[in-house]
Design a protein around this motif. Structure first.
Motif, PDB file in Angstrom:
ATOM      1  N   GLU A   1      -0.191  38.272  31.855  1.00  0.00           N
ATOM      2  CA  GLU A   1      -0.636  39.526  32.443  1.00  0.00           C
ATOM      3  C   GLU A   1      -1.237  39.350  33.835  1.00  0.00           C
ATOM      4  O   GLU A   1      -0.974  40.143  34.746  1.00  0.00           O
ATOM      5  N   PHE A   2      -2.066  38.303  34.026  1.00  0.00           N
ATOM      6  CA  PHE A   2      -2.743  38.136  35.320  1.00  0.00           C
ATOM      7  C   PHE A   2      -1.749  37.935  36.446  1.00  0.00           C
ATOM      8  O   PHE A   2      -1.881  38.527  37.524  1.00  0.00           O
ATOM      9  N   TRP A   3      -0.733  37.092  36.235  1.00  0.00           N
ATOM     10  CA  TRP A   3       0.212  36.790  37.308  1.00  0.00           C
ATOM     11  C   TRP A   3       1.077  38.000  37.634  1.00  0.00           C
ATOM     12  O   TRP A   3       1.426  38.225  38.796  1.00  0.00           O
ATOM     13  N   GLY A   4       1.403  38.788  36.610  1.00  0.00           N
ATOM     14  CA  GLY A   4       2.110  40.039  36.889  1.00  0.00           C
ATOM     15  C   GLY A   4       1.256  40.980  37.708  1.00  0.00           C
ATOM     16  O   GLY A   4       1.720  41.585  38.683  1.00  0.00           O
ATOM     17  N   TYR A   5       0.001  41.094  37.318  1.00  0.00           N
ATOM     18  CA  TYR A   5      -0.923  41.946  38.069  1.00  0.00           C
ATOM     19  C   TYR A   5      -1.049  41.479  39.518  1.00  0.00           C
ATOM     20  O   TYR A   5      -1.001  42.295  40.446  1.00  0.00           O
ATOM     21  N   LEU A   6      -1.224  40.162  39.722  1.00  0.00           N
ATOM     22  CA  LEU A   6      -1.407  39.648  41.080  1.00  0.00           C
ATOM     23  C   LEU A   6      -0.162  39.899  41.930  1.00  0.00           C
ATOM     24  O   LEU A   6      -0.269  40.236  43.127  1.00  0.00           O
ATOM     25  N   ALA A   7       1.032  39.754  41.324  1.00  0.00           N
ATOM     26  CA  ALA A   7       2.263  40.052  42.056  1.00  0.00           C
ATOM     27  C   ALA A   7       2.309  41.522  42.443  1.00  0.00           C
ATOM     28  O   ALA A   7       2.632  41.872  43.587  1.00  0.00           O
ATOM     29  N   GLY A   8       2.003  42.398  41.501  1.00  0.00           N
ATOM     30  CA  GLY A   8       2.012  43.826  41.800  1.00  0.00           C
ATOM     31  C   GLY A   8       0.993  44.191  42.861  1.00  0.00           C
ATOM     32  O   GLY A   8       1.285  44.978  43.776  1.00  0.00           O
ATOM     33  N   TRP A   9      -0.203  43.598  42.776  1.00  0.00           N
ATOM     34  CA  TRP A   9      -1.247  43.867  43.761  1.00  0.00           C
ATOM     35  C   TRP A   9      -0.796  43.411  45.147  1.00  0.00           C
ATOM     36  O   TRP A   9      -0.941  44.136  46.138  1.00  0.00           O
ATOM     37  N   GLY A  10      -0.238  42.190  45.230  1.00  0.00           N
ATOM     38  CA  GLY A  10       0.236  41.681  46.522  1.00  0.00           C
ATOM     39  C   GLY A  10       1.327  42.548  47.107  1.00  0.00           C
ATOM     40  O   GLY A  10       1.356  42.800  48.319  1.00  0.00           O
ATOM     41  N   PHE A  11       2.219  43.036  46.241  1.00  0.00           N
ATOM     42  CA  PHE A  11       3.312  43.884  46.720  1.00  0.00           C
ATOM     43  C   PHE A  11       2.795  45.224  47.216  1.00  0.00           C
ATOM     44  O   PHE A  11       3.164  45.692  48.297  1.00  0.00           O
TER      45      PHE A  11
ATOM     46  N   GLY B   1      18.085  41.498  36.183  1.00  0.00           N
ATOM     47  CA  GLY B   1      19.104  41.730  35.180  1.00  0.00           C
ATOM     48  C   GLY B   1      18.557  41.659  33.767  1.00  0.00           C
ATOM     49  O   GLY B   1      19.040  42.342  32.862  1.00  0.00           O
ATOM     50  N   ARG B   2      17.530  40.829  33.578  1.00  0.00           N
ATOM     51  CA  ARG B   2      16.929  40.687  32.240  1.00  0.00           C
ATOM     52  C   ARG B   2      15.873  41.751  31.975  1.00  0.00           C
ATOM     53  O   ARG B   2      15.681  42.173  30.837  1.00  0.00           O
ATOM     54  N   TYR B   3      15.156  42.177  33.020  1.00  0.00           N
ATOM     55  CA  TYR B   3      14.079  43.165  32.859  1.00  0.00           C
ATOM     56  C   TYR B   3      14.339  44.345  33.805  1.00  0.00           C
ATOM     57  O   TYR B   3      13.731  44.444  34.873  1.00  0.00           O
ATOM     58  N   PRO B   4      15.269  45.234  33.430  1.00  0.00           N
ATOM     59  CA  PRO B   4      15.652  46.337  34.326  1.00  0.00           C
ATOM     60  C   PRO B   4      14.653  47.497  34.273  1.00  0.00           C
ATOM     61  O   PRO B   4      14.962  48.602  33.835  1.00  0.00           O
ATOM     62  N   GLU B   5      13.433  47.232  34.728  1.00  0.00           N
ATOM     63  CA  GLU B   5      12.378  48.242  34.724  1.00  0.00           C
ATOM     64  C   GLU B   5      11.865  48.468  36.132  1.00  0.00           C
ATOM     65  O   GLU B   5      12.031  47.624  37.009  1.00  0.00           O
ATOM     66  N   SER B   6      11.173  49.589  36.332  1.00  0.00           N
ATOM     67  CA  SER B   6      10.450  49.793  37.575  1.00  0.00           C
ATOM     68  C   SER B   6       9.318  48.773  37.656  1.00  0.00           C
ATOM     69  O   SER B   6       8.669  48.486  36.664  1.00  0.00           O
ATOM     70  N   GLY B   7       9.091  48.245  38.863  1.00  0.00           N
ATOM     71  CA  GLY B   7       7.973  47.328  39.043  1.00  0.00           C
ATOM     72  C   GLY B   7       8.354  45.974  39.590  1.00  0.00           C
ATOM     73  O   GLY B   7       7.512  45.261  40.134  1.00  0.00           O
ATOM     74  N   GLY B   8       9.619  45.541  39.454  1.00  0.00           N
ATOM     75  CA  GLY B   8      10.032  44.273  40.027  1.00  0.00           C
ATOM     76  C   GLY B   8       9.224  43.090  39.503  1.00  0.00           C
ATOM     77  O   GLY B   8       9.049  42.923  38.294  1.00  0.00           O
ATOM     78  N   THR B   9       8.696  42.263  40.411  1.00  0.00           N
ATOM     79  CA  THR B   9       8.022  41.031  40.023  1.00  0.00           C
ATOM     80  C   THR B   9       6.732  41.289  39.260  1.00  0.00           C
ATOM     81  O   THR B   9       6.259  40.417  38.535  1.00  0.00           O
ATOM     82  N   TYR B  10       6.157  42.467  39.395  1.00  0.00           N
ATOM     83  CA  TYR B  10       5.020  42.811  38.534  1.00  0.00           C
ATOM     84  C   TYR B  10       5.429  42.673  37.064  1.00  0.00           C
ATOM     85  O   TYR B  10       4.699  42.099  36.254  1.00  0.00           O
ATOM     86  N   VAL B  11       6.603  43.169  36.726  1.00  0.00           N
ATOM     87  CA  VAL B  11       7.101  43.081  35.351  1.00  0.00           C
ATOM     88  C   VAL B  11       7.492  41.646  35.020  1.00  0.00           C
ATOM     89  O   VAL B  11       7.146  41.122  33.950  1.00  0.00           O
ATOM     90  N   TYR B  12       8.195  40.966  35.937  1.00  0.00           N
ATOM     91  CA  TYR B  12       8.665  39.611  35.648  1.00  0.00           C
ATOM     92  C   TYR B  12       7.496  38.658  35.433  1.00  0.00           C
ATOM     93  O   TYR B  12       7.500  37.829  34.516  1.00  0.00           O
ATOM     94  N   GLY B  13       6.495  38.747  36.299  1.00  0.00           N
ATOM     95  CA  GLY B  13       5.330  37.877  36.154  1.00  0.00           C
ATOM     96  C   GLY B  13       4.592  38.146  34.864  1.00  0.00           C
ATOM     97  O   GLY B  13       4.155  37.214  34.168  1.00  0.00           O
ATOM     98  N   ARG B  14       4.458  39.409  34.520  1.00  0.00           N
ATOM     99  CA  ARG B  14       3.770  39.786  33.272  1.00  0.00           C
ATOM    100  C   ARG B  14       4.509  39.243  32.058  1.00  0.00           C
ATOM    101  O   ARG B  14       3.898  38.686  31.133  1.00  0.00           O
ATOM    102  N   GLU B  15       5.831  39.383  32.042  1.00  0.00           N
ATOM    103  CA  GLU B  15       6.609  38.977  30.880  1.00  0.00           C
ATOM    104  C   GLU B  15       6.781  37.466  30.764  1.00  0.00           C
ATOM    105  O   GLU B  15       6.817  36.929  29.652  1.00  0.00           O
ATOM    106  N   ARG B  16       6.879  36.770  31.891  1.00  0.00           N
ATOM    107  CA  ARG B  16       7.182  35.334  31.852  1.00  0.00           C
ATOM    108  C   ARG B  16       5.965  34.441  32.032  1.00  0.00           C
ATOM    109  O   ARG B  16       5.943  33.320  31.505  1.00  0.00           O
ATOM    110  N   LEU B  17       4.965  34.895  32.767  1.00  0.00           N
ATOM    111  CA  LEU B  17       3.829  34.036  33.111  1.00  0.00           C
ATOM    112  C   LEU B  17       2.508  34.518  32.542  1.00  0.00           C
ATOM    113  O   LEU B  17       1.543  33.748  32.474  1.00  0.00           O
TER     114      LEU B  17
END
Length: 422
Positions: A90-100, A72-88
């Motif tokens: 760049e690395f954690w967003g990348y790792l989430a996206g890679w895992g997904f 609801g806060r980050y309505p973009e394509s990418g899901g947790t890749y975006v959430y991890g990048r914005e909140r935690l």
């Protein structure tokens, strides 16, 4: 940052409302997982299978709640890749996206092979590749067409599952004593079963990863995710209780086509071909939604240059990330020609549990004004994801850890090279 990035690479059109978002989530969750996941889970948990299902549902609920608030806060394509990048970071967003991406690419292969095994046994690899090619082509013509097809698939699969439950429980073959937890259930077995069953619950991520194509996403996504998860949980509980009651945990553990076997044992052999058709259609629906989700995360990572930037293109006519979809389809087709179904389930679960662990960590950082969930939700979700991930079969843990480590190393090398050029 989000808006400018999207504008630079081409935006996606918002077409999906609550109903279509829920249907896409159900298309992923009530897919082939209901036809293949209970057997290996019963092999791990025995008569503790229902406990494993409940644990998987609890972790899934926490993950869904955290994901819904973040989406609801980050309505973009990418899901947790975006959430991890914005909140935690760049690395954690990348790792989430890679895992997904790697986990769900394995899921795509598993679903396509399930289609092949039900449609044309003995030629499953050829059918799997054909299914991937056909659905990738469909996705490239627009997400609204994919949503319409998913509606038909979900309706048919729900009807088949309802027929199985009604026929089996009404036949007299069910034995309620088989539902009790016996001495064969161990804590480790229940945890492993929960991890395997999580493979089937993770489909609600597709709603979040399609965030850029949802109308009024700040309201739609937080509504659609819990609705889809709740419906899926009711269906899974009904089917699992039925399978245990008719087959018992031992027979269920060794049944490659458990729903069809339950129909046969219940004395309704005429339902068996219908169940086989339902399994094939369910796998197609799951594969359709999976390719959608993986391609959108690929799009988001390509926008940030973590994957080749050429994959960030959006088709000017169909308004979909066509290059990302074609790339994902090509990789899945290769895997479908070379892998097997059961091996992919554990590997997929490990990657996706890592993805949701990061989602829960990101949700912890939300403030009350940003819609933070109750504190216990991300804590239970994070701990549950890590616990279930490392309770999976050792081969899945080893391969999953190796792939995530390889992704982290690639990120480090790329970052070092980037800094070296400055």
């Amino acid at each position: 940052m989000t808006t400018s990035t999207s504008a630079a690479t081409g935006g996606l059109k918002r077409r999906l409302g609550v109903f279509d978002s829920v249907v896409i989530g159900l298309g992923s969750m009530i897919g082939a997982g209901i036809f293949v996941a209970p057997s290996p889970a019963a092999g791990a948990a025995g008569s503790g299978l229902l406990l494993g299902l409940g644990l998987a549902a609890l972790v899934a609920y926490c993950n869904a709640t955290s994901s819904a608030r973040l989406a609801g806060r980050y309505p973009e394509s990418g899901g947790t890749y975006v959430y991890g990048r914005e909140r935690l970071g760049e690395f954690w967003g990348y790792l989430a996206g890679w895992g997904f991406v790697v986990g769900k690419t394995a899921s795509c292969a598993a679903m396509s092979l399930t289609v092949g095994s039900y449609v044309w046994p003995g030629h499953e690899h050829a059918v799997a590749v054909a299914a991937v090619v056909a659905l990738t082509a469909l996705n490239c013509t627009g997400v609204h067409k994919s949503a319409r097809l998913t509606r038909v698939i979900v309706a048919f699969v729900l009807a088949v599952l309802a027929a199985v439950v009604a026929a089996c429980l009404g036949s007299g073959a069910a034995q309620t004593g088989r539902l009790a937890t016996g001495a064969d259930a161990t804590a480790g077995g229940v945890l492993q079963a929960a991890g395997l069953l999580f493979f089937a619950f993770a489909g609600y991520a597709r709603i979040a990863t399609l965030g850029e194509e949802v109308r009024d996403p700040r309201r739609t996504i937080p509504r659609a995710i819990p609705l889809a998860l709740g419906i899926a949980l009711l269906v899974y509980a009904a089917v699992t209780v039925t399978l245990l009651a008719v087959l018992g945990p031992d027979r269920l553990a060794h049944a490659p086509a458990a729903a069809a076997e339950a129909a046969r044992v219940a004395g309704v052999p005429g339902l068996v071909p219908v169940v086989r058709a339902g399994a094939a259609v369910a796998a197609l629906g799951s594969l359709l939604a999976l390719i959608l989700g993986v391609s959108r995360t690929t799009l988001a990572m390509a926008r940030d240059h973590h994957l080749p930037h050429v994959l960030a293109a959006v088709h000017p006519r169909f308004e979909v990330p066509h290059r990302a979809e074609l790339a994902v389809g090509a990789v899945v087709a290769v895997l479908a020609a070379t892998t097997d179904v059961r091996g992919a389930i554990g590997f997929s679960s490990f990657g996706v549990l890592a993805y949701y662990a990061i989602a829960n960590a990101a949700a912890w950082t939300l403030t009350p004004d940003e819609g933070r969930p109750p504190r216990a939700v991300p804590v239970i979700g994070l701990a549950g994801c890590l616990l279930l991930a490392f309770a999976l079969p050792s081969a899945s843990v080893v391969s999953g850890t190796a792939v995530l480590t390889a992704g982290a190393l690639a990120y480090g090398v790329r970052r070092a090279l980037r800094h070296g050029r400055r």
